[in-house]
Write a protein that holds these residues in place. Sequence first.
Motif, PDB file in Angstrom:
ATOM      1  N   SER A  91      -0.581   7.718 -21.250  1.00 26.21           N
ATOM      2  CA  SER A  91       0.193   8.955 -21.025  1.00 26.21           C
ATOM      3  C   SER A  91      -0.483   9.898 -20.043  1.00 26.21           C
ATOM      4  CB  SER A  91       0.428   9.666 -22.351  1.00 26.21           C
ATOM      5  OG  SER A  91      -0.792  10.030 -22.962  1.00 26.21           O
ATOM      6  N   ILE A  92      -1.801   9.799 -19.879  1.00 33.40           N
ATOM      7  CA  ILE A  92      -2.498  10.699 -18.957  1.00 33.40           C
ATOM      8  C   ILE A  92      -2.920   9.965 -17.679  1.00 33.40           C
ATOM      9  CG2 ILE A  92      -4.453  12.257 -18.653  1.00 33.40           C
ATOM     10  CD1 ILE A  92      -4.452  12.725 -21.656  1.00 33.40           C
ATOM     11  N   LEU A  93      -3.770   8.945 -17.832  1.00 35.96           N
ATOM     12  CA  LEU A  93      -4.339   8.296 -16.646  1.00 35.96           C
ATOM     13  C   LEU A  93      -3.320   7.442 -15.900  1.00 35.96           C
ATOM     14  CD1 LEU A  93      -7.912   7.322 -17.888  1.00 35.96           C
ATOM     15  CD2 LEU A  93      -7.205   9.246 -16.465  1.00 35.96           C
ATOM     16  N   VAL A  94      -2.515   6.689 -16.622  1.00 36.52           N
ATOM     17  CA  VAL A  94      -1.522   5.849 -15.926  1.00 36.52           C
ATOM     18  C   VAL A  94      -0.420   6.721 -15.333  1.00 36.52           C
ATOM     19  CG1 VAL A  94       0.097   3.931 -16.146  1.00 36.52           C
ATOM     20  CG2 VAL A  94      -2.065   3.865 -17.378  1.00 36.52           C
ATOM     21  N   SER A  95      -0.102   7.844 -15.994  1.00 41.95           N
ATOM     22  CA  SER A  95       0.846   8.799 -15.390  1.00 41.95           C
ATOM     23  C   SER A  95       0.321   9.279 -14.044  1.00 41.95           C
ATOM     24  CB  SER A  95       1.056  10.000 -16.319  1.00 41.95           C
ATOM     25  OG  SER A  95       1.691   9.615 -17.509  1.00 41.95           O
ATOM     26  N   ALA A  96      -0.980   9.579 -13.987  1.00 47.16           N
ATOM     27  CA  ALA A  96      -1.593  10.029 -12.729  1.00 47.16           C
ATOM     28  C   ALA A  96      -1.573   8.924 -11.687  1.00 47.16           C
ATOM     29  CB  ALA A  96      -3.021  10.491 -12.990  1.00 47.16           C
ATOM     30  N   LEU A  97      -1.806   7.687 -12.126  1.00 47.76           N
ATOM     31  CA  LEU A  97      -1.763   6.554 -11.193  1.00 47.76           C
ATOM     32  C   LEU A  97      -0.374   6.390 -10.590  1.00 47.76           C
ATOM     33  CD1 LEU A  97      -3.024   4.022  -9.894  1.00 47.76           C
ATOM     34  CD2 LEU A  97      -2.401   2.756 -11.985  1.00 47.76           C
ATOM     35  N   ILE A  98       0.660   6.519 -11.423  1.00 46.89           N
ATOM     36  CA  ILE A  98       2.039   6.421 -10.928  1.00 46.89           C
ATOM     37  C   ILE A  98       2.332   7.559  -9.962  1.00 46.89           C
ATOM     38  CG2 ILE A  98       4.466   6.540 -11.612  1.00 46.89           C
ATOM     39  CD1 ILE A  98       3.628   5.153 -14.239  1.00 46.89           C
ATOM     40  N   LEU A  99       1.833   8.742 -10.294  1.00 44.51           N
ATOM     41  CA  LEU A  99       2.013   9.896  -9.416  1.00 44.51           C
ATOM     42  C   LEU A  99       1.379   9.634  -8.051  1.00 44.51           C
ATOM     43  CD1 LEU A  99       3.071  12.865  -9.403  1.00 44.51           C
ATOM     44  CD2 LEU A  99       0.750  13.545 -10.013  1.00 44.51           C
ATOM     45  N   TYR A 100       0.173   9.088  -8.049  1.00 46.16           N
ATOM     46  CA  TYR A 100      -0.503   8.826  -6.778  1.00 46.16           C
ATOM     47  C   TYR A 100       0.189   7.713  -5.989  1.00 46.16           C
ATOM     48  CZ  TYR A 100      -3.884   7.585  -3.260  1.00 46.16           C
ATOM     49  OH  TYR A 100      -4.470   7.328  -2.054  1.00 46.16           O
ATOM     50  N   SER A 101       0.612   6.654  -6.664  1.00 45.34           N
ATOM     51  CA  SER A 101       1.276   5.558  -5.948  1.00 45.34           C
ATOM     52  C   SER A 101       2.592   6.025  -5.334  1.00 45.34           C
ATOM     53  CB  SER A 101       1.519   4.374  -6.887  1.00 45.34           C
ATOM     54  OG  SER A 101       2.446   4.702  -7.905  1.00 45.34           O
ATOM     55  N   THR A 102       3.268   6.954  -6.027  1.00 49.19           N
ATOM     56  CA  THR A 102       4.498   7.514  -5.464  1.00 49.19           C
ATOM     57  C   THR A 102       4.175   8.355  -4.235  1.00 49.19           C
ATOM     58  OG1 THR A 102       5.426   7.598  -7.695  1.00 49.19           O
ATOM     59  CG2 THR A 102       6.560   8.856  -5.994  1.00 49.19           C
ATOM     60  N   TYR A 103       3.113   9.150  -4.338  1.00 49.04           N
ATOM     61  CA  TYR A 103       2.661   9.920  -3.175  1.00 49.04           C
ATOM     62  C   TYR A 103       2.328   8.990  -2.005  1.00 49.04           C
ATOM     63  CZ  TYR A 103      -0.944  12.011  -0.216  1.00 49.04           C
ATOM     64  OH  TYR A 103      -1.696  12.403   0.856  1.00 49.04           O
ATOM     65  N   PHE A 104       1.649   7.903  -2.293  1.00 51.04           N
ATOM     66  CA  PHE A 104       1.264   6.964  -1.238  1.00 51.04           C
ATOM     67  C   PHE A 104       2.507   6.348  -0.594  1.00 51.04           C
ATOM     68  CE2 PHE A 104      -0.654   3.342   0.818  1.00 51.04           C
ATOM     69  CZ  PHE A 104      -1.921   3.784   1.164  1.00 51.04           C
ATOM     70  N   SER A 105       3.520   6.045  -1.405  1.00 55.33           N
ATOM     71  CA  SER A 105       4.778   5.493  -0.861  1.00 55.33           C
ATOM     72  C   SER A 105       5.443   6.487   0.088  1.00 55.33           C
ATOM     73  CB  SER A 105       5.740   5.148  -2.004  1.00 55.33           C
ATOM     74  OG  SER A 105       5.202   4.158  -2.838  1.00 55.33           O
ATOM     75  N   VAL A 106       5.399   7.762  -0.278  1.00 57.51           N
ATOM     76  CA  VAL A 106       5.978   8.795   0.591  1.00 57.51           C
ATOM     77  C   VAL A 106       5.186   8.896   1.891  1.00 57.51           C
ATOM     78  CG1 VAL A 106       6.421  11.266   0.810  1.00 57.51           C
ATOM     79  CG2 VAL A 106       6.973  10.096  -1.316  1.00 57.51           C
ATOM     80  N   GLN A 107       3.863   8.772   1.794  1.00 57.40           N
ATOM     81  CA  GLN A 107       3.045   8.811   3.005  1.00 57.40           C
ATOM     82  C   GLN A 107       3.326   7.620   3.911  1.00 57.40           C
ATOM     83  OE1 GLN A 107       1.137  11.313   4.098  1.00 57.40           O
ATOM     84  NE2 GLN A 107       1.894  12.433   2.318  1.00 57.40           N
ATOM     85  N   ILE A 108       3.688   6.492   3.319  1.00 59.92           N
ATOM     86  CA  ILE A 108       4.112   5.342   4.128  1.00 59.92           C
ATOM     87  C   ILE A 108       5.379   5.695   4.903  1.00 59.92           C
ATOM     88  CG2 ILE A 108       5.066   3.000   3.996  1.00 59.92           C
ATOM     89  CD1 ILE A 108       3.121   2.449   1.709  1.00 59.92           C
ATOM     90  N   ALA A 109       6.298   6.421   4.254  1.00 62.77           N
ATOM     91  CA  ALA A 109       7.515   6.860   4.946  1.00 62.77           C
ATOM     92  C   ALA A 109       7.166   7.809   6.092  1.00 62.77           C
ATOM     93  CB  ALA A 109       8.461   7.548   3.957  1.00 62.77           C
ATOM     94  N   VAL A 110       6.151   8.666   5.894  1.00 55.92           N
ATOM     95  CA  VAL A 110       5.705   9.553   6.970  1.00 55.92           C
ATOM     96  C   VAL A 110       5.128   8.736   8.118  1.00 55.92           C
ATOM     97  CG1 VAL A 110       4.081  11.388   7.595  1.00 55.92           C
ATOM     98  CG2 VAL A 110       5.275  11.475   5.402  1.00 55.92           C
ATOM     99  N   ALA A 111       4.345   7.703   7.785  1.00 56.34           N
ATOM    100  CA  ALA A 111       3.761   6.837   8.818  1.00 56.34           C
ATOM    101  C   ALA A 111       4.853   6.127   9.620  1.00 56.34           C
ATOM    102  CB  ALA A 111       2.824   5.812   8.182  1.00 56.34           C
TER     103      ALA A 111
END
Length: 415
Positions: A91-111
Amino acid sequence: MFASFFPNPRLFFPAIILWSAVSVAVWYTIGPDVGQFFGFEKTAADAAPIVGLHYFWTPEFLWFDVYFLFFVLTFAAFWMWAFPHKWQLWSILVSALILYSTYFSVQIAVAVNNWRRPFFDVVQQALSGTVTPASELYGLMFIFLQIASMSILVYVVTKFVVSHYVFRWRTAMNDYYMSKWSQVRVIEGASQRVQEDTMRFAYIMENLGVNMVDAVMTLFAFLPVLYVLSSHVTELPIVGAIPAPLFIAAMIWSVFGTGLLALVGIKLPGLEFRNQRVEAAYRKELVYGEDDETRAQPMTINELFSHVRKNYFRLYFNYLYFNVARMLYIQADGIFSYFILIPTIIAGKITFGILQQILTAFNQVSNSFQYLVNSWTTIVELLSIYKRLRSFEAAINDQPLPDIDSEYLARQNAE
């Protein structure tokens, strides 16, 4: 729903909002300066967009990774110490991991958006008759292939992790409700709520939750991009010249669409909720009729099914005008970005590559703001499931049941 998976939800979720607000505020104020202090150089404001995979290991990008990790571990350490919970790793650490992977996916869209400008500018040069080496286009396409490969990898890993995450959440709900079974078994359709509603809740959260995070992350990533691209657009149709025209146009258009759909669809959650109730009552009487010949009599069944029919017809009518408003807005949205760019296109102030960048950034921002527009029917279903599961919460906490559950329980006691 939440206490089973998250530690002390009444404090946990406000704490997340507050901690996130602090981290964002620090990042956009002194964050870059702190990064420079630790050796992570800040990208110059007038620097050309980075095209290619090295966008992901620039000093500024790596500094964000370190910054994000620090805030996550600090938050997790406190909650694991102050409020230990069985599911805290997920509920805490994996939630953060999902949050970061989503951020990374958005950064791929920026790239990818950074890549669009040089690629389409080269295409425009070639189509206009300028001698252009084929190797230049092939090279840019190879760069796109590299970014796309990374996008596929991140997407697959994120979906895998999210699927396990939501099933753990469903497991936590199932274990929690079954531990309270003696208190909730009297609720109408209790078995369905434990089995089907928790399953549907987890499935919807898998899609809806990730999409919501993606929308928020997209806003953080593309709003600055859209603001910078606004320098190429000095005038809008009808209103003329205004500051940051693309930014303001995207905001107004998206807020209008969200408000419109929320208004016309305001009755749908209640109707979906009522629909699940009448279906459950009809199904349960049929199940009783399998074992007891005195149950599921034609008169009773006809009455129960009439409730089903009446509710469905009301639901169809409300979805009729909701879908009219939704489709009108979606069709208009398809050409809105071109409409506001007409004065700029006619004046020849931008290249084909810049046009592609603007359209992509505008649509990303617009779609993020339109999260409710695009997800409203799913949100309606989630709200109806939430209302059903709230009856369990009420029974567990000895709180008054919703009216429809009270009616059912009174009828059962009378029998």
